[in-house]
Design a protein around this motif. Sequence first.
Motif, short mmCIF file in Angstrom:
data_model
loop_
_atom_site.label_atom_id
_atom_site.label_comp_id
_atom_site.label_asym_id
_atom_site.label_seq_id
_atom_site.Cartn_x
_atom_site.Cartn_y
_atom_site.Cartn_z
N MET A 1 0.88 -0.98 0.00
CA MET A 1 0.00 0.00 0.00
C MET A 1 0.87 0.97 0.00
SD MET A 1 -2.95 -2.00 1.66
CE MET A 1 -2.78 -3.40 2.27
N PHE A 37 1.49 -20.21 -26.05
CA PHE A 37 1.23 -19.85 -24.66
C PHE A 37 1.94 -20.85 -23.76
CE2 PHE A 37 -1.69 -20.67 -20.95
CZ PHE A 37 -1.26 -19.57 -20.21
N ASP A 38 2.85 -20.33 -22.92
CA ASP A 38 3.59 -21.18 -21.98
C ASP A 38 2.97 -21.04 -20.59
OD1 ASP A 38 5.35 -22.58 -20.43
OD2 ASP A 38 7.08 -21.28 -20.77
N ALA A 39 2.19 -22.03 -20.20
CA ALA A 39 1.49 -21.98 -18.91
C ALA A 39 2.43 -22.15 -17.73
CB ALA A 39 0.42 -23.07 -18.86
N ASN A 40 3.67 -22.54 -17.99
CA ASN A 40 4.63 -22.78 -16.91
C ASN A 40 5.59 -21.61 -16.69
OD1 ASN A 40 3.70 -25.49 -16.43
ND2 ASN A 40 4.77 -26.11 -18.32
N ALA A 41 5.24 -20.45 -17.23
CA ALA A 41 6.14 -19.29 -17.11
C ALA A 41 6.19 -18.72 -15.70
CB ALA A 41 5.73 -18.20 -18.10
N GLY A 42 5.26 -19.12 -14.84
CA GLY A 42 5.33 -18.71 -13.45
C GLY A 42 4.68 -17.37 -13.15
N PHE A 43 4.96 -16.86 -11.95
CA PHE A 43 4.28 -15.67 -11.44
C PHE A 43 5.25 -14.54 -11.11
CE2 PHE A 43 1.77 -19.41 -10.30
CZ PHE A 43 0.56 -19.10 -10.90
N ALA A 44 6.41 -14.55 -11.71
CA ALA A 44 7.38 -13.48 -11.45
C ALA A 44 6.81 -12.11 -11.79
CB ALA A 44 8.67 -13.73 -12.23
N PHE A 45 5.89 -12.06 -12.74
CA PHE A 45 5.27 -10.79 -13.13
C PHE A 45 4.54 -10.13 -11.97
CE2 PHE A 45 2.08 -14.04 -13.83
CZ PHE A 45 0.93 -13.48 -13.33
N ALA A 46 4.16 -10.92 -10.96
CA ALA A 46 3.41 -10.40 -9.81
C ALA A 46 4.29 -10.18 -8.59
CB ALA A 46 2.27 -11.34 -9.45
N SER A 47 5.59 -10.35 -8.72
CA SER A 47 6.48 -10.32 -7.56
C SER A 47 6.63 -8.93 -6.94
CB SER A 47 7.86 -10.87 -7.93
OG SER A 47 8.47 -10.05 -8.91
N LYS A 48 6.27 -7.89 -7.68
CA LYS A 48 6.40 -6.52 -7.17
C LYS A 48 5.03 -5.90 -6.87
CE LYS A 48 10.88 -6.52 -7.70
NZ LYS A 48 11.79 -6.53 -6.53
N THR A 49 4.05 -6.73 -6.70
CA THR A 49 2.68 -6.25 -6.48
C THR A 49 2.22 -6.60 -5.08
OG1 THR A 49 2.18 -6.53 -8.83
CG2 THR A 49 0.31 -6.39 -7.31
N HIS A 50 1.88 -5.59 -4.30
CA HIS A 50 1.52 -5.85 -2.91
C HIS A 50 0.01 -5.97 -2.68
CE1 HIS A 50 1.45 -1.48 -3.41
NE2 HIS A 50 0.63 -1.43 -2.38
N VAL A 77 -13.60 -1.73 -4.00
CA VAL A 77 -13.14 -2.97 -4.59
C VAL A 77 -12.38 -3.77 -3.53
CG1 VAL A 77 -11.64 -4.00 -6.36
CG2 VAL A 77 -12.94 -1.91 -6.86
N PRO A 78 -12.72 -5.03 -3.31
CA PRO A 78 -11.95 -5.84 -2.37
C PRO A 78 -10.61 -6.23 -2.98
CG PRO A 78 -13.68 -7.18 -3.36
CD PRO A 78 -13.88 -5.78 -3.86
N VAL A 79 -9.56 -6.19 -2.19
CA VAL A 79 -8.23 -6.59 -2.65
C VAL A 79 -7.58 -7.47 -1.61
CG1 VAL A 79 -7.88 -4.49 -4.03
CG2 VAL A 79 -7.05 -4.56 -1.67
N ALA A 80 -6.69 -8.34 -2.08
CA ALA A 80 -5.87 -9.14 -1.18
C ALA A 80 -4.57 -8.40 -0.94
CB ALA A 80 -5.59 -10.50 -1.81
N VAL A 81 -4.17 -8.28 0.31
CA VAL A 81 -2.89 -7.64 0.65
C VAL A 81 -1.82 -8.72 0.66
CG1 VAL A 81 -1.64 -6.23 2.33
CG2 VAL A 81 -4.12 -5.94 2.05
N LEU A 82 -0.86 -8.58 -0.23
CA LEU A 82 0.19 -9.59 -0.42
C LEU A 82 1.51 -9.21 0.22
CD1 LEU A 82 -0.49 -10.26 -4.21
CD2 LEU A 82 -1.50 -11.43 -2.25
N GLY A 83 1.65 -7.95 0.61
CA GLY A 83 2.89 -7.49 1.22
C GLY A 83 2.65 -6.20 1.96
N LEU A 84 3.59 -5.84 2.83
CA LEU A 84 3.45 -4.64 3.66
C LEU A 84 4.16 -3.43 3.08
CD1 LEU A 84 3.99 -6.28 7.16
CD2 LEU A 84 1.82 -5.74 6.02
N ARG A 85 4.94 -3.65 2.03
CA ARG A 85 5.65 -2.56 1.38
C ARG A 85 5.28 -2.52 -0.09
NH1 ARG A 85 9.11 -5.67 4.19
NH2 ARG A 85 10.30 -4.79 5.94
N LYS A 86 5.36 -1.34 -0.67
CA LYS A 86 5.19 -1.23 -2.12
C LYS A 86 6.27 -2.09 -2.78
CE LYS A 86 5.04 2.11 -5.90
NZ LYS A 86 5.21 3.54 -6.28
N ASP A 87 5.91 -2.75 -3.88
CA ASP A 87 6.83 -3.61 -4.62
C ASP A 87 7.23 -4.86 -3.84
OD1 ASP A 87 6.75 -1.78 -6.67
OD2 ASP A 87 8.57 -0.75 -6.02
N GLU A 88 6.39 -5.29 -2.90
CA GLU A 88 6.70 -6.49 -2.13
C GLU A 88 5.51 -7.45 -2.18
OE1 GLU A 88 8.35 -7.06 2.28
OE2 GLU A 88 6.22 -6.53 2.29
#
Length: 252
Positions: A1, A37-50, A77-88
């Motif tokens: 946030m 489409f490579d379904a195994n590319a993973g979730f690195a794209f979301a690694s900086k999203t809190h 809008v409901p959101v899930a909090v994934l980290g306590l810092r921006k980009d985390e």
Amino acid sequence: MSDDNQTTGNSAEQNAFPLFYTKPEALSPERHGDLKFDANAGFAFASKTHVVPLNVAELAAAARFYPVVFIGDKTPVPVAVLGLRKDENLFVNEDGSWVNGAYIPAYVRRYPFVFVTDDEQTQFSLCIDRDAPHIVEDGGVALFEGEETSEATKNALEFCRVYQAQVQGTQSVGASILEKDLLITNQANISLASGEQLSVTDFRVVDEKKLNELSDEDFLDLRKSGALAAIYCQMISTGNWSHLIEKSSAAK
């Protein structure tokens, strides 16, 4: 946030493109017929999203793992909090995998596909993020078989169709909660084991006192609108703040 020691809830809404998407293109055999489409590319794209948006249909699952809060000045809008810092994002491992066993929000699973609407918001086109690591020239499964969409693309289209319908339901629930004036702005002041102080701000939660003071008629209105389940999921999810603090302390 936000930067440094303050995190704000509204950052999920600050980009011109939807969160994660940097180069959305309407999917077509002319432009993308040779791509895979490579379904195994993973979730690195979301690694900086809190924070990531949630639909009401998934709140019960998400509330088991993440604090759920509301953001947005108009319809909440409901959101899930994934980290306590921006980009985390504390739920994406270094290898790009999601933390084992934790629920993966539908918004994340939808990527790199997305529906984009026209100016009148009456028609939707299936798009892909051309910059996504999932879109490749070699490996994976074809997006098209000649001029026809492949099975993988049809599955993505159906996922996005269901997701979009759930977005509309979520907006309706948010409007019902807002109408009853049940949300209050909140702030979390957090002390990590290292001594670091964090302030999580600009989010809203359900005020239990206001909920309990509702008239029977208003309470019934919320039940009929489907908002009660969302309200209770958000309230129950507050217990996950302590888990997030533990994960953040361990990450440092």
